[in-house]
Design a protein around this motif. Sequence first.
Motif, PDB file in Angstrom:
ATOM      1  N   LEU A 441     100.002  76.805  91.867  1.00 34.55           N
ATOM      2  CA  LEU A 441      99.222  75.621  91.497  1.00 34.55           C
ATOM      3  C   LEU A 441     100.025  74.333  91.453  1.00 34.55           C
ATOM      4  CD1 LEU A 441      97.082  77.347  88.761  1.00 34.55           C
ATOM      5  CD2 LEU A 441      96.216  76.418  90.900  1.00 34.55           C
ATOM      6  N   ILE A 442     101.348  74.397  91.681  1.00 33.94           N
ATOM      7  CA  ILE A 442     102.120  73.148  91.699  1.00 33.94           C
ATOM      8  C   ILE A 442     102.554  72.774  93.106  1.00 33.94           C
ATOM      9  CG2 ILE A 442     103.047  73.590  89.395  1.00 33.94           C
ATOM     10  CD1 ILE A 442     105.829  73.850  91.061  1.00 33.94           C
ATOM     11  N   CYS A 443     102.316  73.630  94.068  1.00 33.30           N
ATOM     12  CA  CYS A 443     102.773  73.363  95.437  1.00 33.30           C
ATOM     13  C   CYS A 443     101.803  72.413  96.122  1.00 33.30           C
ATOM     14  CB  CYS A 443     102.889  74.663  96.225  1.00 33.30           C
ATOM     15  SG  CYS A 443     103.479  74.416  97.914  1.00 33.30           S
ATOM     16  N   PRO A 444     102.262  71.239  96.584  1.00 31.71           N
ATOM     17  CA  PRO A 444     101.342  70.280  97.213  1.00 31.71           C
ATOM     18  C   PRO A 444     100.685  70.820  98.472  1.00 31.71           C
ATOM     19  CG  PRO A 444     103.635  69.602  97.512  1.00 31.71           C
ATOM     20  CD  PRO A 444     103.644  70.719  96.522  1.00 31.71           C
ATOM     21  N   ALA A 445     101.344  71.739  99.160  1.00 30.57           N
ATOM     22  CA  ALA A 445     100.749  72.296 100.378  1.00 30.57           C
ATOM     23  C   ALA A 445      99.576  73.204 100.057  1.00 30.57           C
ATOM     24  CB  ALA A 445     101.806  73.061 101.178  1.00 30.57           C
ATOM     25  N   GLN A 446      99.574  73.759  98.878  1.00 30.85           N
ATOM     26  CA  GLN A 446      98.538  74.723  98.503  1.00 30.85           C
ATOM     27  C   GLN A 446      97.485  74.152  97.570  1.00 30.85           C
ATOM     28  OE1 GLN A 446     100.179  78.700  97.348  1.00 30.85           O
ATOM     29  NE2 GLN A 446     102.151  77.681  97.507  1.00 30.85           N
ATOM     30  N   ILE A 447      97.740  72.968  97.008  1.00 33.60           N
ATOM     31  CA  ILE A 447      96.959  72.522  95.869  1.00 33.60           C
ATOM     32  C   ILE A 447      95.467  72.409  96.157  1.00 33.60           C
ATOM     33  CG2 ILE A 447      97.394  70.073  96.303  1.00 33.60           C
ATOM     34  CD1 ILE A 447      97.017  71.886  92.895  1.00 33.60           C
ATOM     35  N   VAL A 448      95.085  71.858  97.325  1.00 28.66           N
ATOM     36  CA  VAL A 448      93.656  71.696  97.589  1.00 28.66           C
ATOM     37  C   VAL A 448      92.976  73.050  97.705  1.00 28.66           C
ATOM     38  CG1 VAL A 448      91.948  70.889  99.262  1.00 28.66           C
ATOM     39  CG2 VAL A 448      93.872  69.417  98.634  1.00 28.66           C
ATOM     40  N   GLU A 449      93.622  73.990  98.417  1.00 28.45           N
ATOM     41  CA  GLU A 449      93.030  75.313  98.558  1.00 28.45           C
ATOM     42  C   GLU A 449      92.952  76.019  97.208  1.00 28.45           C
ATOM     43  OE1 GLU A 449      91.185  78.152 100.989  1.00 28.45           O
ATOM     44  OE2 GLU A 449      91.786  76.082 101.371  1.00 28.45           O
ATOM     45  N   ARG A 450      93.997  75.873  96.412  1.00 27.71           N
ATOM     46  CA  ARG A 450      93.999  76.496  95.082  1.00 27.71           C
ATOM     47  C   ARG A 450      92.888  75.901  94.208  1.00 27.71           C
ATOM     48  NH1 ARG A 450      97.584  80.934  94.054  1.00 27.71           N
ATOM     49  NH2 ARG A 450      99.288  80.754  95.534  1.00 27.71           N
ATOM     50  N   LEU A 451      92.733  74.587  94.284  1.00 33.24           N
ATOM     51  CA  LEU A 451      91.701  73.935  93.474  1.00 33.24           C
ATOM     52  C   LEU A 451      90.294  74.286  93.972  1.00 33.24           C
ATOM     53  CD1 LEU A 451      93.343  70.443  92.922  1.00 33.24           C
ATOM     54  CD2 LEU A 451      93.011  72.245  91.223  1.00 33.24           C
ATOM     55  N   LYS A 452      90.136  74.429  95.293  1.00 37.56           N
ATOM     56  CA  LYS A 452      88.849  74.874  95.823  1.00 37.56           C
ATOM     57  C   LYS A 452      88.485  76.241  95.244  1.00 37.56           C
ATOM     58  CE  LYS A 452      88.005  74.959 100.153  1.00 37.56           C
ATOM     59  NZ  LYS A 452      88.272  75.172 101.609  1.00 37.56           N
ATOM     60  N   HIS A 453      89.474  77.112  95.187  1.00 39.75           N
ATOM     61  CA  HIS A 453      89.236  78.427  94.587  1.00 39.75           C
ATOM     62  C   HIS A 453      88.907  78.274  93.103  1.00 39.75           C
ATOM     63  CE1 HIS A 453      89.851  82.713  93.731  1.00 39.75           C
ATOM     64  NE2 HIS A 453      90.539  82.317  92.669  1.00 39.75           N
ATOM     65  N   PHE A 454      89.623  77.401  92.431  1.00 41.41           N
ATOM     66  CA  PHE A 454      89.459  77.221  90.990  1.00 41.41           C
ATOM     67  C   PHE A 454      88.044  76.756  90.643  1.00 41.41           C
ATOM     68  CE2 PHE A 454      89.626  74.676  87.117  1.00 41.41           C
ATOM     69  CZ  PHE A 454      90.307  75.522  86.253  1.00 41.41           C
ATOM     70  N   VAL A 455      87.488  75.823  91.430  1.00 38.05           N
ATOM     71  CA  VAL A 455      86.166  75.283  91.118  1.00 38.05           C
ATOM     72  C   VAL A 455      85.054  76.071  91.803  1.00 38.05           C
ATOM     73  CG1 VAL A 455      87.118  72.971  90.835  1.00 38.05           C
ATOM     74  CG2 VAL A 455      86.117  73.619  93.032  1.00 38.05           C
TER      75      VAL A 455
END
Length: 773
Positions: A441-455
């Motif tokens: 959750l802190i990696c900028p390369a992953q953040i959008v995908e991680r947040l998409k999963h989160f929401v």
Amino acid sequence: MTDTPIADLSREEAEAELARLAEEIARHDALYYVGDAPEVSDADYDALRRRNAEIEARFPELTRADSPSARVGVAGSQAFAEVRHGVPMLSLDNAFNEDEVRDFVARVARFLKLPADEAVAFTAEPKIDGLSASLRYENGVLVQGATRGDGRAGEDVTANLLTLGDIPRRLAGSGWPKRIEVRGEVYAGTDAFAAFNAAAEAEGKRTYANPRNFAAGSLRQIDAKVTATRPLSFFAYAWGETSEPFAETQSEALEALASWGFRTNPRSTRVEGAEGLLKVYRGLEADRATLGYDIDGVVYKVDRLDWQQRLGFVARSPRWAIAHKFPAQQATTLLEGIDIQVGRTGSLTPVARLAPVTVGGVVVRNATLHNEDEIARKDVRIGDTVVLQRAGDVIPQIVSVVIDRRPAGAEPFVFPTRCPACGSEAVREEGEARRRCTGGLICPAQIVERLKHFVGRRAFDIEGLGEKQLIAFSERGWIREPADIFRLARDDAKLEALRAEDGYGETSVRNLVAGIEARRTIALERLIFALGIREIGEQTSLLLAREFGTWEAFEAAGREAAAGIPSPEWTRLAERHGVSARVMATLAEATPPDADPWPDASMDQKLSLAFPGLAAPARRALALLADDWAGVRRLAEIARNEGPSETLGRIAGVSGVGPVAARAVAEFFHEPHNRAVVEALVEQLDSVQAAERPKTDTPVAGKTVVFTGALERFTRDEAKARAEGLGAKVSGSVSKKTDYVVAGPGAGSKLADARKHGVAVLSEDEWLALIGG
């Protein structure tokens, strides 16, 4: 029909196939010559024409009036006036391998009836991948320029051609005929093409797939001022109608063209015989990436012009020339660098940065290298000359390295062990082909995908916060971790900026805030799933939530498990074939002495005496790991001291979870930045609802259920939630262990599997009756 071998075609089938080919080739000609938007590669197009020619050769009486074998291209666009060529601009036959080149040379010699010891001289020149043009000069002055069109008539693009610096308005030197059609290729250099596309993309304008399309589209602009802004060049290589002869050989003609002010290709050369031609071909193929312009093969022409006249033409092509095409899906180029891209799920993928080259009609600048093992296996190094292909005509990949062209001092590539995006450790798990960033959750390369999963719907399910909003808020620096979502809902300054700067209406802002605020209370299983821990899906999250009950208990277990992650050596030992949990316990409980008590015994005997009760398969497996007594002692130490903690074992022991998912939980909590992100998130929440214990007193408690077909009484999610609430396990596939299959209309393979395995099949009404409505 198209797969039927030509030898097997009946007369009626051949006639139908020729009609189909005529229509298809005409369509592709229109796309290529008029629309500048081809749909197929040159190789696929050539295959269509070759099939047409071979069918006509077998059934000559079926040759159509509109046969592609009698046509070069198509008539031009009505946007330009028609120009009739003084001499038709015919195309060339193709050779695709060395044997076909040797056959071509032999045919020429036979036709000319040359003695066996007389070699045929040829000019060999790069086949430029651009747009053919004809320039008509009268008394040394350019009076008209045209495209090739259908070979007999093209389009008047004189004003556009006059904008090219390589095309002289007035011929230089002397000796030029009073009237001559000079022919050549309009093209775009690879660097100039790349620069144009980059600038166009930055401005949101149209980009082109390859230099050939770019050259064609640029030359055929209605406004010549647009053409003048395009970086086009011109190579002269032939001529059409001429009022008088001006050379005796092809090579002399090229020298004359150069003396009159035209650019001719510096790689054009005169050679003798088939082997001379093939040497030129191999050299140009090797140097293809460094030429600065696209070529798709080499053109061979008989050098003596009197022999060209004797050889003449057949159908649409001259007998005295042929194009030796490069393999359509392969090219040779330089590897300029290796970049590491971090995917949205954290995987590190090496990407080759290449000198631009056209492969299958597309300019390729990057190619996948798959993973670090692939780099090592092919021994790919920066600076290498590499053979490139488009896998399935889609994904570019490096096939091999041209070792004899490797520069001195090229070093093996060292794959990074840290994420280039966030600096977190990049780990490669046992059995995995790729390294993965642990930044989560802190990696900028992953953040959008991680947040998409989160929401997402099965996680926090936040209304009004989709990918578009997440990208926009992430780019503005507003959302970098899940806690920021909840902070945004109470940040008046940012919300006001949404209204004032981003055009959000009051209702949109109010709905966004309401959607976020509604999720400050969340179910434990949803929170666990939302964290995006590898191997922890929706079902595993539910199992963990039911096992630990509260967030506090789960988090504590995760931290304790993180302190007891087994060593890689323990994992390899435990996963060894023949080494069971019982064997690991036996090893851990033993304390072999320092000195070998049985120096003369075999290793199998030593293991049997040191660890009584070991079965033969286990002894064989351990013997492969222990070379001597010190190795035996080391196995016992690994089993005793480097295994998982008790808490990690508890997580792994949860039915349906297992050791892989348990280790993923431990590794997640092992990273300090993950713990910090989770702590910040929980601080923003009002409460985490404890998980409900599964019921054990229902008709379906402990049963495995599969839902299939179009359910009409409830949604799939509703059915799943209800079944799990009653203590059932919902599965996505049918096996002998399945208890019930609930089938709605349209049920297919799962219903068939249920019948095959003798599983009870229920309708929706029967299911509802079973669970009590």
